[in-house]
Scaffold this motif. Structure first.
Motif, PDB file in Angstrom:
ATOM      1  N   TYR A 115       8.207   0.933  -7.612  1.00  0.00           N
ATOM      2  CA  TYR A 115       7.542  -0.233  -7.288  1.00  0.00           C
ATOM      3  C   TYR A 115       6.293  -0.239  -8.236  1.00  0.00           C
ATOM      4  CZ  TYR A 115       4.697  -3.247  -4.174  1.00  0.00           C
ATOM      5  OH  TYR A 115       4.242  -4.121  -3.605  1.00  0.00           O
ATOM      6  N   GLN A 116       5.641   0.613  -8.538  1.00  0.00           N
ATOM      7  CA  GLN A 116       4.639   0.571  -9.612  1.00  0.00           C
ATOM      8  C   GLN A 116       4.786  -0.264 -10.678  1.00  0.00           C
ATOM      9  OE1 GLN A 116       3.305   4.599  -9.916  1.00  0.00           O
ATOM     10  NE2 GLN A 116       2.497   4.755  -7.680  1.00  0.00           N
ATOM     11  N   THR A 117       6.019   0.204 -11.272  1.00  0.00           N
ATOM     12  CA  THR A 117       6.372  -0.683 -12.445  1.00  0.00           C
ATOM     13  C   THR A 117       6.874  -1.921 -12.257  1.00  0.00           C
ATOM     14  OG1 THR A 117       7.594   1.565 -13.253  1.00  0.00           O
ATOM     15  CG2 THR A 117       8.418  -0.534 -14.253  1.00  0.00           C
ATOM     16  N   PHE A 118       7.403  -2.145 -11.032  1.00  0.00           N
ATOM     17  CA  PHE A 118       7.798  -3.835 -10.730  1.00  0.00           C
ATOM     18  C   PHE A 118       6.451  -4.641 -10.558  1.00  0.00           C
ATOM     19  CE2 PHE A 118       7.781  -6.991  -7.477  1.00  0.00           C
ATOM     20  CZ  PHE A 118       8.908  -7.852  -7.825  1.00  0.00           C
ATOM     21  N   VAL A 119       5.413  -3.832  -9.828  1.00  0.00           N
ATOM     22  CA  VAL A 119       4.361  -4.602  -9.849  1.00  0.00           C
ATOM     23  C   VAL A 119       3.506  -4.783 -11.119  1.00  0.00           C
ATOM     24  CG1 VAL A 119       1.807  -4.277  -8.908  1.00  0.00           C
ATOM     25  CG2 VAL A 119       3.688  -3.896  -7.733  1.00  0.00           C
ATOM     26  N   GLU A 120       3.807  -4.011 -12.174  1.00  0.00           N
ATOM     27  CA  GLU A 120       3.190  -4.158 -13.647  1.00  0.00           C
ATOM     28  C   GLU A 120       3.762  -5.346 -14.210  1.00  0.00           C
ATOM     29  OE1 GLU A 120       3.349  -0.533 -15.683  1.00  0.00           O
ATOM     30  OE2 GLU A 120       2.343   0.500 -14.255  1.00  0.00           O
ATOM     31  N   MET A 121       5.196  -5.359 -14.043  1.00  0.00           N
ATOM     32  CA  MET A 121       6.303  -6.516 -14.420  1.00  0.00           C
ATOM     33  C   MET A 121       5.745  -7.584 -14.015  1.00  0.00           C
ATOM     34  SD  MET A 121      10.327  -7.011 -14.318  1.00  0.00           S
ATOM     35  CE  MET A 121      10.047  -7.377 -12.601  1.00  0.00           C
ATOM     36  N   GLU A 122       5.540  -7.912 -12.541  1.00  0.00           N
ATOM     37  CA  GLU A 122       4.948  -8.933 -12.095  1.00  0.00           C
ATOM     38  C   GLU A 122       3.865  -9.378 -12.377  1.00  0.00           C
ATOM     39  OE1 GLU A 122       4.875 -10.664  -7.518  1.00  0.00           O
ATOM     40  OE2 GLU A 122       3.998  -8.731  -7.968  1.00  0.00           O
ATOM     41  N   GLN A 123       2.808  -8.660 -12.776  1.00  0.00           N
ATOM     42  CA  GLN A 123       1.751  -8.983 -13.379  1.00  0.00           C
ATOM     43  C   GLN A 123       1.603  -9.562 -14.805  1.00  0.00           C
ATOM     44  OE1 GLN A 123      -0.604  -5.196 -12.614  1.00  0.00           O
ATOM     45  NE2 GLN A 123      -1.119  -5.859 -10.517  1.00  0.00           N
ATOM     46  N   ARG A 124       2.581  -8.913 -15.287  1.00  0.00           N
ATOM     47  CA  ARG A 124       2.766  -9.403 -16.688  1.00  0.00           C
ATOM     48  C   ARG A 124       3.479 -10.976 -16.919  1.00  0.00           C
ATOM     49  NH1 ARG A 124       3.844  -3.683 -18.425  1.00  0.00           N
ATOM     50  NH2 ARG A 124       1.912  -3.052 -19.429  1.00  0.00           N
TER      51      ARG A 124
ATOM     52  N   GLN B 234       0.930  -1.246   0.036  1.00  0.00           N
ATOM     53  CA  GLN B 234       0.025   0.042   0.037  1.00  0.00           C
ATOM     54  C   GLN B 234       1.016   1.333   0.055  1.00  0.00           C
ATOM     55  OE1 GLN B 234      -2.422  -0.706   3.338  1.00  0.00           O
ATOM     56  NE2 GLN B 234      -3.969  -1.948   2.347  1.00  0.00           N
ATOM     57  N   PHE B 235       1.899   1.172   0.953  1.00  0.00           N
ATOM     58  CA  PHE B 235       2.746   2.369   1.012  1.00  0.00           C
ATOM     59  C   PHE B 235       3.619   2.518  -0.635  1.00  0.00           C
ATOM     60  CE2 PHE B 235       6.924   4.365   1.587  1.00  0.00           C
ATOM     61  CZ  PHE B 235       6.697   5.197   2.198  1.00  0.00           C
ATOM     62  N   TYR B 236       3.925   1.584  -0.758  1.00  0.00           N
ATOM     63  CA  TYR B 236       4.953   1.858  -2.079  1.00  0.00           C
ATOM     64  C   TYR B 236       3.977   1.926  -3.195  1.00  0.00           C
ATOM     65  CZ  TYR B 236       9.129   0.969   0.623  1.00  0.00           C
ATOM     66  OH  TYR B 236      10.205   1.323   1.496  1.00  0.00           O
ATOM     67  N   GLN B 237       2.967   1.386  -3.687  1.00  0.00           N
ATOM     68  CA  GLN B 237       1.920   1.604  -4.661  1.00  0.00           C
ATOM     69  C   GLN B 237       1.676   3.114  -4.640  1.00  0.00           C
ATOM     70  OE1 GLN B 237       1.716  -0.773  -6.757  1.00  0.00           O
ATOM     71  NE2 GLN B 237      -0.099  -0.074  -7.946  1.00  0.00           N
ATOM     72  N   LYS B 238       1.516   3.606  -3.455  1.00  0.00           N
ATOM     73  CA  LYS B 238       0.971   4.993  -3.599  1.00  0.00           C
ATOM     74  C   LYS B 238       2.336   6.168  -3.725  1.00  0.00           C
ATOM     75  CE  LYS B 238      -1.397   7.756  -0.202  1.00  0.00           C
ATOM     76  NZ  LYS B 238      -1.995   7.801   1.080  1.00  0.00           N
TER      77      LYS B 238
END
Length: 125
Positions: free
Chosen positions: A30-39, A21-25
């Motif tokens: 971190y947001q880019t990492f989460v996108e990479m993880e989802q892909r 929650q903290f880093y997503q905001k």
């Protein structure tokens, strides 16, 4: 499984949620990492389940308890059986030698937590 093991797993889940929650905001990286993880974990030539099983074995090799908790849960949610998860853990043991047996102990606790603690389960995702 000991109550302290359950507590350790619950702490990992809580810390992950709080940090997410903290880093997503607050973090574009971190947001880019989460996108990479989802892909990365989308179905492709390999199904998500198989990718999560690979990540489970790697988690044992690198002895990342948080990774084991996440990827075992994701594997279960993607339809992996207990036997498939155990085989992924075994690949991690083989790839890392003796140290993998130590990591596999925690992986066993996580698997037990998600498969055999039905009465205590709450929404942990």
């Amino acid at each position: 499984m000991k109550a302290t093991d359950n507590e350790s797993i619950r702490n990992i889940i809580a810390q992950r949620k709080k940090a997410h929650q903290f880093y997503q905001k607050n973090s574009k990286v971190y947001q880019t990492f989460v996108e990479m993880e989802q892909r990365t974990y989308q179905d492709g030539a390999l199904a998500k389940k198989h990718k999560e099983l690979i990540a489970t074995g790697i988690s044992v090799v690198i002895n990342c308890e948080s990774c084991m908790e996440w990827h075992i849960k994701q594997a279960i949610d993607s339809g992996a059986s207990q036997e498939e998860i155990i085989e992924a853990i075994e690949v991690g043991i083989e790839m890392s030698g003796g140290p993998g047996t130590v990591s596999a102990r925690f992986a066993m606790d996580v698997l037990d937590f998600y498969l055999h603690q039905e009465n205590e389960r709450t929404d942990l995702t």
